[in-house]
Design a protein around this motif. Structure first.
Motif, PDB file in Angstrom:
ATOM      1  N   ALA A  46      -3.948   6.786  -0.236  1.00 50.24           N
ATOM      2  CA  ALA A  46      -2.549   6.803  -0.674  1.00 50.24           C
ATOM      3  C   ALA A  46      -1.698   5.869   0.192  1.00 50.24           C
ATOM      4  O   ALA A  46      -0.838   5.137  -0.327  1.00 50.24           O
ATOM      5  N   LEU A  47      -1.940   5.862   1.498  1.00 47.29           N
ATOM      6  CA  LEU A  47      -1.192   4.967   2.375  1.00 47.29           C
ATOM      7  C   LEU A  47      -1.535   3.504   2.098  1.00 47.29           C
ATOM      8  O   LEU A  47      -0.646   2.640   2.124  1.00 47.29           O
ATOM      9  N   LEU A  50       0.246   2.551  -1.033  1.00 49.91           N
ATOM     10  CA  LEU A  50       1.682   2.435  -0.786  1.00 49.91           C
ATOM     11  C   LEU A  50       2.026   1.168  -0.013  1.00 49.91           C
ATOM     12  O   LEU A  50       3.049   0.517  -0.271  1.00 49.91           O
ATOM     13  N   LEU A  51       1.164   0.801   0.932  1.00 51.37           N
ATOM     14  CA  LEU A  51       1.413  -0.358   1.800  1.00 51.37           C
ATOM     15  C   LEU A  51       0.489  -1.526   1.468  1.00 51.37           C
ATOM     16  O   LEU A  51       0.129  -2.312   2.356  1.00 51.37           O
ATOM     17  N   GLN A  52       0.111  -1.660   0.201  1.00 50.52           N
ATOM     18  CA  GLN A  52      -0.858  -2.687  -0.166  1.00 50.52           C
ATOM     19  C   GLN A  52      -0.340  -4.102   0.084  1.00 50.52           C
ATOM     20  O   GLN A  52      -1.136  -5.012   0.370  1.00 50.52           O
TER      21      GLN A  52
END
Length: 391
Positions: A46-47, A50-52
């Motif tokens: 998920a992180l 979110l920070l792709q």
């Protein structure tokens, strides 16, 4: 009378444990641990999603560092200053990319008149084929479809405009990603040892030597992987380009560049990129050259699988071909082309790190082999009494 002290008293917890079979207790212990691991992986994924926009350029920069680190180390060993060696590596990359772009642009401009003639001839042949039975598609039908498509575009002009706006936003994100790639590569090549020492200090003191060993193993595997993939990609591209030139196909150099980039996705990428050469041969030269081009692509893939990888990889990258295929498939399912690109280096690096960490013992010498200077984990790292890290 029996002595009450000699009679053992069973505790309720012991009775409860005895009531549960041993297999169930083991299965439950594994289950909750697997659930914890799955939850942790879900949070990490998920992180990353979110920070792709930060994570993907950072991973690309790590691969670029693994590719440029040997060159930087070679120059530094010959008494080049560190910053000069690193900047020379950047200049070499820019020169290579610029040269490829110039060659591709020149061939496209050179082949453009011939492409127009061949494309017109192919379109006429296709039209005559569709006009015959059993297709029965006439020129009037084609004109009607074109007019319907034009009307559709006019009716959905607003959505198309929003798509162009999204493309502009994507270009801005690409510029930000390029900025992250350049600066991450620069500072990892220059100051990688201190960065790695800071990362190790984030872990508990007793775990630092094991983390250090795992980091060295992962870095060695990553550098070996990226160098092997570079050699394989160049070989695949040269094989396809030579075949395309022998068959007098147009756009031979651009096809080679596509194959070169696709070869960085093992097993699958070069095959998919090679289909571009087959399609070009089919469209512009006919069935026989297309079949010959298909044979060349298959021959190049066999050379890669049975000669290059076993000879170049050796024991440096221990990933079974089944793991490669499943990893690329899973990466494509999760993250598309980006997932397919990073799947195999991630699997190889993680496998090396886990294996090295599991094999390490407190009496072992930490990190005996040093990776390139300034590009990653360097030298043994030991926990000091005040919580610092000594290289």
């Amino acid at each position: 009378m029996p002595n009450p002290r000699s009679t053992p008293l069973s505790r309720p917890s012991d009775t409860a444990d005895d009531a549960v079979p041993a297999g169930i207790r083991v299965a439950s212990a594994f289950s909750w641990r697997l659930l914890v691991v799955a939850a942790a992986l879900a949070v990490v994924v998920a992180l990353v999603v979110l920070l792709q926009d930060i994570v993907v350029p950072f991973l690309i920069a790590l691969l670029l560092c693994a590719l440029l680190a040997p060159m930087s180390t070679f120059l530094q060993r010959h008494r080049w200053p560190k910053w000069t060696a690193v900047l020379s590596c950047f200049v070499a990359v820019i020169v290579v990319i610029g040269s490829l772009a110039l060659v591709v642009t020149a061939q496209i401009r050179y082949d453009l008149p011939s492409l127009e003639r061949r494309l017109h001839h192919t379109a006429a042949s296709l039209q005559s084929l569709l006009d015959s039975q059993p297709f029965g598609i006439t020129a009037a039908d084609v004109d009607r479809w074109i007019s319907d498509g034009t009307a559709y575009l006019q009716a959905h002009a607003s959505s198309i405009l929003s798509g162009f706006q999204a493309a502009g936003s994507g270009a801005a994100h690409a510029a930000e990603g390029l900025f992250i790639i350049v600066f991450t590569t620069l500072f990892v090549l220059v100051d990688g040892a201190r960065i790695w020492g800071w990362v190790v200090r984030l872990f508990p003191r007793r775990a630092r030597p094991r983390i250090d060993v795992a980091g060295h193993a992962g870095w060695r595997t990553l550098t070996s992987f990226i160098r092997v993939q570079l050699v394989v990609a160049v070989t695949d591209a040269l094989g396809v380009v030579i075949g395309a030139l022998a068959l007098q196909l147009p756009l031979a150099i651009p096809i080679g560049v596509i194959v070169f980039l696709g070869a960085f996705v093992p097993v699958v990428g070069a095959i998919v990129a090679g289909t571009v050469a087959v399609v070009v041969a089919l469209v512009f030269n006919g069935w026989v050259p297309a079949l010959v081009m298909l044979g060349i692509v298959v021959l190049v893939q066999q050379l890669e699988s049975h000669v290059l990888h076993p000879f170049l990889t050796g024991t440096a990258v221990k990933v079974h071909p089944l793991g490669v295929v499943l990893g690329v498939t899973a990466g494509t399912t999760v993250a598309g082309v980006v997932g397919a690109f990073f799947a195999v280096p991630f699997i190889a690096t993680a496998n090396a790190m886990v294996t090295a960490a599991a094999a390490w013992r407190p009496g072992n010498a930490p990190a005996s082999a040093e990776p390139p200077s300034g590009a990653g984990p360097v030298g043994p790292i030991e926990a000091s009494d005040h919580g610092g890290v000594q290289s």
